[in-house]
Design a protein around this motif. Structure first.
Motif, short mmCIF file in Angstrom:
data_model
loop_
_atom_site.label_atom_id
_atom_site.label_comp_id
_atom_site.label_asym_id
_atom_site.label_seq_id
_atom_site.Cartn_x
_atom_site.Cartn_y
_atom_site.Cartn_z
N SER A 288 33.33 93.22 28.31
CA SER A 288 33.17 91.86 28.80
C SER A 288 32.31 91.06 27.84
O SER A 288 31.41 91.61 27.18
CB SER A 288 32.52 91.88 30.19
OG SER A 288 32.11 90.60 30.58
N SER A 289 32.56 89.76 27.77
CA SER A 289 31.72 88.89 26.95
C SER A 289 30.33 88.73 27.54
O SER A 289 29.42 88.20 26.91
CB SER A 289 32.39 87.53 26.77
OG SER A 289 32.68 86.96 28.03
N SER A 290 30.15 89.20 28.79
CA SER A 290 28.80 89.25 29.40
C SER A 290 28.47 90.68 29.81
O SER A 290 27.71 90.91 30.75
CB SER A 290 28.73 88.32 30.62
OG SER A 290 29.69 88.68 31.59
N GLY A 291 29.02 91.66 29.10
CA GLY A 291 28.86 93.06 29.48
C GLY A 291 27.43 93.52 29.51
O GLY A 291 27.01 94.24 30.43
N SER A 292 26.63 93.13 28.52
CA SER A 292 25.23 93.56 28.49
C SER A 292 24.48 93.01 29.71
O SER A 292 23.66 93.71 30.32
CB SER A 292 24.56 93.09 27.20
OG SER A 292 25.20 93.65 26.07
N ASP A 293 24.75 91.76 30.06
CA ASP A 293 24.11 91.18 31.25
C ASP A 293 24.57 91.89 32.53
O ASP A 293 23.77 92.07 33.46
CB ASP A 293 24.41 89.69 31.34
CG ASP A 293 23.62 88.87 30.34
OD1 ASP A 293 22.77 89.43 29.63
OD2 ASP A 293 23.87 87.64 30.26
N LYS A 294 25.83 92.27 32.58
CA LYS A 294 26.31 93.01 33.75
C LYS A 294 25.55 94.32 33.91
O LYS A 294 25.12 94.69 35.01
CB LYS A 294 27.81 93.31 33.61
CG LYS A 294 28.73 92.12 33.73
CD LYS A 294 30.17 92.60 33.60
CE LYS A 294 31.19 91.49 33.68
NZ LYS A 294 32.58 92.00 33.59
N VAL A 295 25.37 95.04 32.79
CA VAL A 295 24.62 96.29 32.84
C VAL A 295 23.20 96.03 33.32
O VAL A 295 22.69 96.72 34.22
CB VAL A 295 24.60 96.97 31.45
CG1 VAL A 295 23.66 98.17 31.45
CG2 VAL A 295 26.01 97.40 31.05
N ASN A 296 22.55 95.02 32.75
CA ASN A 296 21.17 94.75 33.16
C ASN A 296 21.06 94.24 34.59
O ASN A 296 20.04 94.47 35.25
CB ASN A 296 20.51 93.77 32.19
CG ASN A 296 20.13 94.44 30.88
OD1 ASN A 296 20.74 94.19 29.84
ND2 ASN A 296 19.15 95.33 30.91
N ALA A 297 22.09 93.57 35.09
CA ALA A 297 22.08 93.14 36.49
C ALA A 297 22.06 94.35 37.41
O ALA A 297 21.37 94.36 38.45
CB ALA A 297 23.29 92.26 36.78
N ILE A 298 22.81 95.40 37.04
CA ILE A 298 22.79 96.64 37.82
C ILE A 298 21.44 97.34 37.68
O ILE A 298 20.84 97.77 38.67
CB ILE A 298 23.94 97.57 37.36
CG1 ILE A 298 25.30 96.95 37.72
CG2 ILE A 298 23.80 98.96 37.97
CD1 ILE A 298 26.48 97.65 37.07
N LEU A 299 20.95 97.44 36.45
CA LEU A 299 19.67 98.11 36.21
C LEU A 299 18.52 97.39 36.91
O LEU A 299 17.58 98.03 37.41
CB LEU A 299 19.40 98.22 34.71
CG LEU A 299 20.44 98.99 33.88
CD1 LEU A 299 19.98 99.09 32.43
CD2 LEU A 299 20.71 100.37 34.45
N ASN A 300 18.57 96.05 36.95
CA ASN A 300 17.53 95.29 37.66
C ASN A 300 17.38 95.77 39.09
O ASN A 300 16.26 95.92 39.60
CB ASN A 300 17.89 93.80 37.66
CG ASN A 300 17.52 93.08 36.38
OD1 ASN A 300 16.83 93.63 35.51
ND2 ASN A 300 17.96 91.84 36.26
N CYS A 301 18.50 95.99 39.75
CA CYS A 301 18.45 96.37 41.16
C CYS A 301 17.83 97.76 41.33
O CYS A 301 17.07 98.02 42.28
CB CYS A 301 19.85 96.33 41.77
SG CYS A 301 20.56 94.65 41.82
#
Length: 871
Positions: A288-301
């Protein structure tokens, strides 16, 4: 002959296999009951490995300009061309594009040669297309690319959330571990995916979110974590950035997800109310063009709740290739050094340079995959070496990549076959050893290092990849640095370098193996890293100790960014791409297996029924799929598994198997700005009926030579099968059939109706069928799986296109592990009164191995129940 313990060469699960050579080039394969990744289970692909080791398409000698050569001449040419290019244009004019199919030892030597001695960081890997966003997310959150948990967490979790992961088809053995936990401890499953996949079959919830909206969904979860007081205050003392991340989450909206708020609330209630949560994520997050943010959104939780690094809870990235993890560890990515050291850190560079006694180490990251091939196309890369991967098919905007490779000054390809879209473009093709001929190590998705071992002799003049790379390094003047004789020597050096990295506080440390002798390497058991005097295996981060300079983790403030491509009247659909259950990457290996090709033998496009109706598309129609990058032709598969406005196509077909279905020719070369990983899930396309003048189906004992706008071929037990369609009028179908099959003089039977535009033609040799062609003005109505069995048989009524009375037709293969067809299952259900998936398994074995066909068996049972009720 005795069995040899080794590791499967497919996905990142890293299953152990027991291999036994039959002495005639063949191989028996079964799961290793003692391997901690699979405990004896194998998926359909792993079970069929023995069918993929033949020499029919193997490259056995070096080729220069398409002509057979010898190793000395080929290696001198490669070393000379790379050396000349560096001397004239500087080190950044050369590049390696490598693969997760490499073993750790191969990867290590490639990285050492490019970064330490050629002096460029231009080495990247097809794992950039797989999990680079996870690497970026891990580094931003943890300070290094660490997978916190283990596979055992799947058995101990009370809730497993699959995000962008069709675990049932792409990692079936792990999915079986999840289902076992569901049965034994009541573990609940949530699937977050735009499509309804096989993984949804046993799930409590399926959230069909809009493509690219994962950050919005997990920001909403983070906001609820704060609002409901589910944070772990003590753990957050070891985390920076929490307040900023919570503030961004509070400002986030769920609108981009397109989800029913009630469904979202159910998910949030489950997640927040369950301590032991494992969030499994894969390509739907990464690509995804926002893949890194998606990963960090999961890690944030997980960081906010302290749900990390403890049994049964934490984030778990599952990788797509057998050594994607190992490639990260050895520095196979352009922005990394070996052993999780940073290329932009001067102390790290000095340490690696001194350890290698290298002339230099580049100070900046090299070109990531998309940028690398853009540079090739621009003429900036003068010499390119591609190893065990097929970028002319698998890269986004694949036609542009194909043209770039074709125009490069000098291209080397190392592979097991010269019959790939990429190898056909090379100046030099080098024969490499294949799986089952290799010796070395791989690292799976939960940090377990396993041995791949040699069980078959390397054929012809083929050589191990590390050996080929070392030979070039020596020819370029760096003899001592590449004077290795065995993979065990390389592994020891790699382990010793990890000890240097550990002195900088890095997580990756296998220095406990640095004095492993050859016998110890040969006997090495599956072992999870780290392996050092201080620590062995286990999980990370439960103690709140991380790898940023201050020892803390970081939560990131994130905002939803929609995919760069936008629907428009000209391109109204979003194209999602992915894998099939029984195929692998560009099918270089799996297409050799008849039973793996029997489940879904043709490329297709899934489209919602209402979208199909609105665009004049009927079941089994061929459709033209257009994007700003290119155009393809696929078979329509009308299903509500996709939502309106979205379509899905598999990624596997190539110029060798279905030229019009090279799906990455349609995908835009848009990348994540942090990870450089391409967006493979949200390109925009238009879909319309492909109006062919004629449609065809063919079977043959020999490979076919098609000349048509559309064709797709697959191997069968008796030879080949092929779907075709064309725009040009054909006036003599017998002559066309003879040319197609290469049978100018064979005995023929035919039924041709010129007025209807239909033809049925069969060829015989000594009374046995050798080929048959069926033509009609619409998709051909014949029993394909029956016809595919006929080459080599005596069968007088082949032109009917249907089996004779008394001969059962098993139908399309549903269970590839045990070769069980749809009709066989239907007949057993109807005649034996089978009422459950387990009952079908007991009667036919279908669904009792990897289990990935169980959802389809359940669908058959449900359909038959509805039919019975209607009657």
């Amino acid at each position: 002959m005795s069995e040899v313990r080794s590791t499967c060469p497919y996905c990142g699960v890293g299953c152990g296999v027991l291999l036994k050579a039959d002495g005639q080039g063949g191989l028996d394969v079964r799961g290793d009951p003692d391997h901690p990744a699979n405990y004896g289970r194998l998926c359909s692909k792993g079970s069929a490995l023995g069918e993929t080791v033949g020499l029919g398409e193997r490259l056995l000698h070096p080729q220069i300009g398409g002509a057979q050569s010898d190793w000395g001449t080929a290696l001198d040419l490669v070393a000379g061309k790379f050396g000349q290019a560096i001397a004239r244009h500087g080190p950044d004019c050369v590049a390696f594009y490598v693969s997760g199919q490499l073993l750790n030892e191969d990867y290590y030597i490639a990285n050492k040669l490019m970064k330490g001695f050629m002096g460029s960081a231009n080495i990247d890997t097809n794992s950039r297309l797989c999990m680079a966003s996870t690497v970026a997310g891990h580094k931003r959150a943890f300070g290094t690319d660490t997978v916190p948990g283990t596979y055992e967490d799947l058995e101990e979790a009370d809730l497993i959330v699959l995000v962008g992961s069709n675990l049932a088809w792409c990692h079936p053995v792990l999915y079986q571990r999840v289902l076992a936990a569901r049965k034994e401890r009541g573990t609940r499953i949530v699937v977050i995916d735009p499509r309804r996949t096989a993984s949804c079959d046993m799930a409590e919830l399926h959230l069909p979110l809009e493509a690219g909206s994962d950050v919005a969904l997990f920001n909403g979860l983070l906001a609820q974590i704060e609002a409901r007081g589910v944070t772990d205050a003590a753990f957050l003392g070891n985390v920076d950035g929490a307040e900023e991340a919570f503030a961004a989450a509070r400002q986030s909206s769920l609108e981009p997800t397109g989800l029913d708020p009630a469904l979202v609330r159910q998910f949030y209630d489950l997640w927040l109310g369950t301590e032991k949560v494992v969030t499994v994520f894969s390509q739907g997050v990464n690509q995804s063009s926002s893949g890194s943010d998606k990963v960090n959104a999961i890690l944030n939780c997980h960081l906010a709740t302290g749900r990390i690094g403890k049994p049964g809870l934490g984030p778990l990235s599952v990788t797509g290739q057998p050594n994607a993890m190992g490639g990260r560890e050895v520095g196979g990515l352009a922005n990394m050094l070996a052993c999780h050291l940073d290329i932009e850190n001067a102390e790290h560079r000095t340490a690696v340079r001194d350890f290698w006694s290298a002339p230099t180490i580049p100070t900046q990251p090299g070109l990531k995959a998309v940028d690398m091939f853009n540079a090739v196309g621009a003429g900036k890369i003068k010499a390119l070496w591609i190893i065990h991967t097929n970028p002319a098919v698998s890269m986004p905007d694949a036609s542009a990549v194909q043209a770039a490779i074709a125009g490069c000054d000098f291209v080397v390809v190392s592979d097991i076959t010269a019959q790939t879209d990429t190898a056909r473009l090379a100046d030099v093709v080098l024969p490499a050893s294949a799986w089952a001929e290799k010796s070395g190590t791989v690292t799976n998705s939960d940090r377990t290092i396993s041995r791949q071992r040699t069980v078959l002799a390397t054929p012809g003049a083929a050589r191990a990849d590390w050996d080929i790379l070392c030979a070039v390094g020596r020819r370029m003047g760096w003899h001592d640095a590449f004077d290795f004789e065995t993979p065990a020597e390389i592994f020891r050096e790699y382990a010793a370098l990890s000890g240097v990295a550990a002195q900088f506080g890095r997580d990756f440390d296998i220095s406990g193996f640095s004095d492993l002798d050859d016998a110890g390497f040969d006997a090495l058991e599956p072992t999870r890293w780290p392996v050092s005097a201080a620590r062995r295996g286990g999980r990370f981060f439960a103690d709140g100790a991380f790898y940023h300079a201050n020892g803390k983790a970081k939560m990131l403030p994130l905002t939803h960014r929609p995919p760069e491509s936008r629907r428009a009247p000209r391109f109204p659909f979003v194209l999602n791409t992915g894998r099939l259950r029984d195929q692998w990457h560009t099918m270089t290996r799996t297409a050799l297996s008849p039973r793996l090709s029997a489940h879904l033998a043709e490329p297709f496009l899934e489209i919602h029924p209402l979208d199909a109706e609105n665009h004049g598309i009927k079941p089994n129609d061929l459709v033209s799929v257009r994007s700003p990058q290119g155009e393809g032709i696929l078979r329509a598969r009308i299903t509500d598994a996709v939502t309106r406005g979205q379509v899905f196509a598999p990624m596997h077909w190539t110029g060798e198997t279905a030229p019009s279905a090279r799906i990455d020719t349609l995908v835009a070369a848009v990348t994540d700005p942090v990870s450089g990983q391409p967006e493979s899930k949200a390109s925009v396309v238009a879909v319309s009926p492909f109006k062919a003048r004629w449609y065809g189906f063919a079977v043959s004992a020999q490979p076919l030579n098609p000349q048509a706008e559309y064709w797709a071929r697959a191997r069968t037990k008796s030879g080949w099968r092929m779907e075709m369609a064309g725009l040009k009028e054909v006036t003599d179908w017998e002559a066309e059939a003879r040319a197609l099959f290469g049978l100018p003089d064979a005995e023929v039977q035919s039924l041709v109706d010129v007025n209807r535009g239909s033809a049925r033609i069969a060829f015989f040799e000594e009374g046995r069928i050798i080929a048959a062609l069926f033509i009609a003005p619409e998709p051909v109505a014949v029993v394909r799986d029956y016809l595919a069995q006929l080459p080599g048989e005596e069968q007088a009524d082949v032109l009917t296109g249907r089996p004779p009375v008394g001969r059962p037709d098993p139908g399309p293969t549903l269970c590839a592990c045990f070769d069980v067809g749809v009709n066989t299952i239907v007949n057993a259900v109807e005649t034996e009164g089978l009422i459950s998936v387990d009952a079908v398994g007991s009667a036919l074995r279908a669904g009792t191995n990897c289990g990935s066909c169980r959802p389809e068996i359940a669908t058959i049972l449900e359909r038959l129940r509805h039919r019975e009720a209607a009657e």
